[in-house]
Enzyme design. Sequence first.
Site, PDB file in Angstrom:
ATOM      1  N   TYR A 198       0.845  -1.189   0.000  1.00  0.00           N
ATOM      2  CA  TYR A 198       0.000   0.000   0.000  1.00  0.00           C
ATOM      3  C   TYR A 198       0.877   1.234   0.000  1.00  0.00           C
ATOM      4  O   TYR A 198       2.054   1.198   0.372  1.00  0.00           O
ATOM      5  CB  TYR A 198      -0.944   0.009   1.205  1.00  0.00           C
ATOM      6  CG  TYR A 198      -0.263   0.239   2.535  1.00  0.00           C
ATOM      7  CD1 TYR A 198      -0.091   1.528   3.052  1.00  0.00           C
ATOM      8  CD2 TYR A 198       0.195  -0.841   3.295  1.00  0.00           C
ATOM      9  CE1 TYR A 198       0.529   1.736   4.276  1.00  0.00           C
ATOM     10  CE2 TYR A 198       0.810  -0.637   4.523  1.00  0.00           C
ATOM     11  CZ  TYR A 198       0.978   0.650   5.005  1.00  0.00           C
ATOM     12  OH  TYR A 198       1.598   0.866   6.216  1.00  0.00           O
ATOM     13  N   CYS A 199       0.300   2.356  -0.440  1.00  0.00           N
ATOM     14  CA  CYS A 199       0.971   3.659  -0.390  1.00  0.00           C
ATOM     15  C   CYS A 199      -0.115   4.729  -0.254  1.00  0.00           C
ATOM     16  O   CYS A 199      -1.259   4.410   0.078  1.00  0.00           O
ATOM     17  CB  CYS A 199       1.863   3.888  -1.613  1.00  0.00           C
ATOM     18  SG  CYS A 199       1.017   3.744  -3.206  1.00  0.00           S
ATOM     19  N   THR A 200       0.204   5.970  -0.498  1.00  0.00           N
ATOM     20  CA  THR A 200      -0.742   7.055  -0.246  1.00  0.00           C
ATOM     21  C   THR A 200      -1.965   7.000  -1.151  1.00  0.00           C
ATOM     22  O   THR A 200      -3.099   6.982  -0.683  1.00  0.00           O
ATOM     23  CB  THR A 200      -0.052   8.425  -0.414  1.00  0.00           C
ATOM     24  OG1 THR A 200       1.133   8.463   0.372  1.00  0.00           O
ATOM     25  CG2 THR A 200      -0.980   9.551   0.014  1.00  0.00           C
TER      26      THR A 200
END
Length: 343
Positions: A198-200
């Site tokens: 996951y990331c922003t």
Amino acid sequence: MQLYNTLSAKEREKLIEEAGKDRLTISFYKYAHIGNPQILRNHLFIAWDELDVLGRIYVANEGINAQLSVPADNFEVFKTHLDSITFLENVRLNIAVEQDNKSFLKLKVKVRHKIVADGLNDDTFDVTNKGVHVGAEKFNELIEDPDTVLVDMRNHYESEIGHFKNAVTPDVDTFRDSLDIIEENLKEHKEDKKLVMYCTGGIRCEKASAYYKHKGFKNVFQLEGGIIEYTRQVKAEGLENKFLGKNFVFDHRRGERISEDIISNCHQCGKPCDTHVNCANEACHLLFIQCEECAKAMDDCCSKECKEVHALPFEEQKRLRKGKEVSNKIFKKGRSEVLRYKK
């Protein structure tokens, strides 16, 4: 024809206040083949400047990465313009969890070699062979699976103030630094574990998932729309929120609260705090975590030395800065030795 900003950030801030209109902070990205990024860049600047769009937009041969704000009453016109561009029609827009009319104060549309600095040679692997996209509900199921390794693809100063529980959070300064480190640390689990990332907003995972599949990982998943879209789905569908703390964002807000947990500390006194600031000494500009008490005591600076410089007359500060290099290597996001309680 004007193709650049003519107003300073302070002048723009004053205009926003005088306008008294609510603005929406939005981010989106799209990988696509763009033959002439400069032409697209100019087209976007002209069209969006007329709509009072502000933000930071990168255009490259591989696509577009945009973080911006637009007056709420111009949103429909803005969306119509996006849909008129073939590869951006119905592109997913990540609406900020917390709104701030001053999240951006200038419109910057820049042509870059890549829309994310990943340091990869895209010719060596199939960038379209991406991992499985999952929504919030499936993501919650996956990260409770003992056969899952959950990896945060963001940088140390982002994950320090907020991350999913049980996530691996690499101690890195840049996205490119994390790619090889993660592969090395997980090389024994390329076939027996599910790699969930996951990331922003999802853009870093788009490239990383294809890269890790190329490197031999058999079960690769990524959170669709990143933390921003996850938060929206959790609220809309009444799901359990498994994110702790704040989501770091790359605008003047610096963070939006996802849960009430405060998982980080003031870098100067050690008390619970998750407020990122930049050192008020323009020659330093260090990004670090500072509580209200320390901000008052240190005059918004990271050290006694910077406090002394910041107290000097403005012209004297300019003289001291003259001829000195300023770069991210100097800014050292949270790495300075003057910070006693840094991660």
